[in-house]
Scaffold this motif. Structure first.
Motif, PDB file in Angstrom:
ATOM      1  N   ARG A 171       0.687  -1.191   0.089  1.00  0.00           N
ATOM      2  CA  ARG A 171      -0.166   0.056   0.021  1.00  0.00           C
ATOM      3  C   ARG A 171       0.944   1.290  -0.003  1.00  0.00           C
ATOM      4  N   ARG A 172       1.943   1.220   0.518  1.00  0.00           N
ATOM      5  CA  ARG A 172       2.936   2.375   0.687  1.00  0.00           C
ATOM      6  C   ARG A 172       4.052   2.488  -0.591  1.00  0.00           C
ATOM      7  N   GLY A 173       3.750   1.553  -1.558  1.00  0.00           N
ATOM      8  CA  GLY A 173       4.448   1.528  -2.820  1.00  0.00           C
ATOM      9  C   GLY A 173       5.591   0.731  -3.153  1.00  0.00           C
ATOM     10  N   ALA A 174       6.004  -0.233  -1.923  1.00  0.00           N
ATOM     11  CA  ALA A 174       6.969  -1.256  -2.138  1.00  0.00           C
ATOM     12  C   ALA A 174       6.221  -2.422  -2.970  1.00  0.00           C
ATOM     13  N   ARG A 175       5.664  -2.480  -4.052  1.00  0.00           N
ATOM     14  CA  ARG A 175       5.057  -3.617  -4.636  1.00  0.00           C
ATOM     15  C   ARG A 175       5.869  -4.688  -4.530  1.00  0.00           C
ATOM     16  N   THR A 176       6.874  -4.987  -5.083  1.00  0.00           N
ATOM     17  CA  THR A 176       7.692  -6.117  -5.307  1.00  0.00           C
ATOM     18  C   THR A 176       8.183  -6.822  -4.020  1.00  0.00           C
ATOM     19  N   LEU A 177       8.609  -5.933  -3.218  1.00  0.00           N
ATOM     20  CA  LEU A 177       8.974  -6.477  -1.827  1.00  0.00           C
ATOM     21  C   LEU A 177       7.709  -6.885  -0.851  1.00  0.00           C
ATOM     22  N   GLY A 178       6.819  -6.092  -1.062  1.00  0.00           N
ATOM     23  CA  GLY A 178       5.453  -6.904  -0.374  1.00  0.00           C
ATOM     24  C   GLY A 178       4.974  -7.928  -1.095  1.00  0.00           C
ATOM     25  N   ALA A 179       5.015  -8.238  -2.287  1.00  0.00           N
ATOM     26  CA  ALA A 179       4.331  -9.113  -2.985  1.00  0.00           C
ATOM     27  C   ALA A 179       5.277 -10.339  -2.460  1.00  0.00           C
ATOM     28  N   TRP A 180       6.613 -10.530  -2.555  1.00  0.00           N
ATOM     29  CA  TRP A 180       7.518 -11.517  -2.134  1.00  0.00           C
ATOM     30  C   TRP A 180       7.276 -11.851  -0.794  1.00  0.00           C
ATOM     31  N   ALA A 181       7.148 -10.804   0.154  1.00  0.00           N
ATOM     32  CA  ALA A 181       6.891 -11.090   1.506  1.00  0.00           C
ATOM     33  C   ALA A 181       5.607 -11.879   1.738  1.00  0.00           C
ATOM     34  N   ILE A 182       4.577 -11.528   1.072  1.00  0.00           N
ATOM     35  CA  ILE A 182       3.303 -12.172   1.043  1.00  0.00           C
ATOM     36  C   ILE A 182       3.357 -13.541   0.589  1.00  0.00           C
ATOM     37  N   GLY A 183       3.929 -13.756  -0.428  1.00  0.00           N
ATOM     38  CA  GLY A 183       4.073 -14.988  -0.795  1.00  0.00           C
ATOM     39  C   GLY A 183       4.944 -16.163  -0.204  1.00  0.00           C
ATOM     40  N   ILE A 184       6.056 -15.703   0.228  1.00  0.00           N
ATOM     41  CA  ILE A 184       6.934 -16.448   1.211  1.00  0.00           C
ATOM     42  C   ILE A 184       6.269 -16.710   2.514  1.00  0.00           C
ATOM     43  N   GLY A 185       5.379 -15.845   2.841  1.00  0.00           N
ATOM     44  CA  GLY A 185       4.624 -15.967   4.312  1.00  0.00           C
ATOM     45  C   GLY A 185       3.630 -17.006   4.029  1.00  0.00           C
ATOM     46  N   ILE A 186       2.933 -16.836   2.955  1.00  0.00           N
ATOM     47  CA  ILE A 186       1.785 -18.035   2.659  1.00  0.00           C
ATOM     48  C   ILE A 186       2.410 -19.366   2.492  1.00  0.00           C
ATOM     49  N   VAL A 187       3.605 -19.245   1.900  1.00  0.00           N
ATOM     50  CA  VAL A 187       4.068 -20.690   1.787  1.00  0.00           C
ATOM     51  C   VAL A 187       4.566 -21.250   3.006  1.00  0.00           C
ATOM     52  N   SER A 188       5.072 -20.460   3.827  1.00  0.00           N
ATOM     53  CA  SER A 188       5.633 -20.957   5.210  1.00  0.00           C
ATOM     54  C   SER A 188       4.727 -21.533   6.014  1.00  0.00           C
ATOM     55  N   ILE A 189       3.500 -20.825   6.098  1.00  0.00           N
ATOM     56  CA  ILE A 189       2.248 -21.204   6.831  1.00  0.00           C
ATOM     57  C   ILE A 189       1.796 -22.579   6.150  1.00  0.00           C
ATOM     58  N   ILE A 190       1.573 -22.800   4.903  1.00  0.00           N
ATOM     59  CA  ILE A 190       1.367 -23.960   4.251  1.00  0.00           C
ATOM     60  C   ILE A 190       1.886 -25.111   4.650  1.00  0.00           C
ATOM     61  N   VAL A 191       3.168 -24.889   4.490  1.00  0.00           N
ATOM     62  CA  VAL A 191       4.217 -25.848   4.608  1.00  0.00           C
ATOM     63  C   VAL A 191       4.092 -26.524   6.248  1.00  0.00           C
ATOM     64  N   LYS A 192       4.108 -25.489   7.154  1.00  0.00           N
ATOM     65  CA  LYS A 192       3.639 -25.917   8.481  1.00  0.00           C
ATOM     66  C   LYS A 192       2.515 -26.519   8.824  1.00  0.00           C
ATOM     67  N   LEU A 193       1.569 -26.133   8.187  1.00  0.00           N
ATOM     68  CA  LEU A 193       0.150 -26.765   8.559  1.00  0.00           C
ATOM     69  C   LEU A 193      -0.053 -28.056   7.621  1.00  0.00           C
ATOM     70  N   PHE A 194       0.394 -28.378   6.511  1.00  0.00           N
ATOM     71  CA  PHE A 194       0.006 -29.363   5.709  1.00  0.00           C
ATOM     72  C   PHE A 194       1.165 -30.352   5.351  1.00  0.00           C
ATOM     73  N   ILE A 195       2.479 -29.914   5.461  1.00  0.00           N
ATOM     74  CA  ILE A 195       3.428 -30.751   5.027  1.00  0.00           C
ATOM     75  C   ILE A 195       4.508 -31.445   6.402  1.00  0.00           C
ATOM     76  N   LEU A 196       4.681 -30.343   7.166  1.00  0.00           N
ATOM     77  CA  LEU A 196       5.568 -30.900   8.368  1.00  0.00           C
ATOM     78  C   LEU A 196       5.032 -31.739   9.352  1.00  0.00           C
ATOM     79  N   PRO A 197       3.543 -31.731   9.371  1.00  0.00           N
ATOM     80  CA  PRO A 197       2.900 -32.852  10.403  1.00  0.00           C
ATOM     81  C   PRO A 197       3.220 -34.378   9.842  1.00  0.00           C
ATOM     82  N   PHE A 198       3.541 -34.437   8.705  1.00  0.00           N
ATOM     83  CA  PHE A 198       3.739 -36.026   8.196  1.00  0.00           C
ATOM     84  C   PHE A 198       5.250 -36.546   8.449  1.00  0.00           C
ATOM     85  N   TYR A 199       6.172 -35.541   9.132  1.00  0.00           N
ATOM     86  CA  TYR A 199       7.407 -35.896   9.286  1.00  0.00           C
ATOM     87  C   TYR A 199       7.678 -35.606  10.768  1.00  0.00           C
ATOM     88  N   TYR A 200       6.802 -35.807  11.758  1.00  0.00           N
ATOM     89  CA  TYR A 200       6.801 -35.805  13.318  1.00  0.00           C
ATOM     90  C   TYR A 200       6.212 -37.226  13.588  1.00  0.00           C
TER      91      TYR A 200
END
Length: 117
Positions: A88-117
């Motif tokens: 919203r403040r103008g850093a479109r690329t950095l914000g988009a990468w941060a959003i994407g990596i944050g979503i990937v991190s949450i998805i990996v934690k919730l759906f993939i990592l439980p199978f390895y414990y």
């Protein structure tokens, strides 16, 4: 023809008189331009990428990258929120990468990592 400007009209007779003469009387003026707020066109194309939100963008990216290694739910959510603020403040690329990596991190934690414990 009598001076019709001083005569009071109801809606129907006024419309009828306008249709008959096919021209508007002199007392009809446009006043909305004096009352309404002017429209401001804001063009972001001339701004530098991230001029106002570069700090927020780098912070969001750091939070999202840290979320890949520790506390993925908390840091990933924080990275996503700060990423939206950065966009919203103008850093479109950095914000988009941060959003994407944050979503990937949450998805990996919730759906993939439980199978390895």
């Amino acid at each position: 023809m009598a001076d019709d400007r001083n005569r009071s009209y109801d809606n129907e007779s006024y419309v009828r008189s306008i249709r008959e003469t096919d021209s508007e009387p002199d007392f009809m003026e446009e006043t909305s331009s004096e009352i309404a707020e002017p429209i401001r066109h804001y063009d972001r194309s001339d701004e530098r990428e991230g001029a106002g939100g570069a700090g927020f963008g780098w912070t969001a990216l750091a939070l999202s990258l840290l979320s890949l290694f520790m506390m993925p739910i908390i840091l990933g959510a924080a990275g996503i929120i700060v990423g939206f603020i950065a966009r919203r403040r103008g850093a479109r690329t950095l914000g988009a990468w941060a959003i994407g990596i944050g979503i990937v991190s949450i998805i990996v934690k919730l759906f993939i990592l439980p199978f390895y414990y």
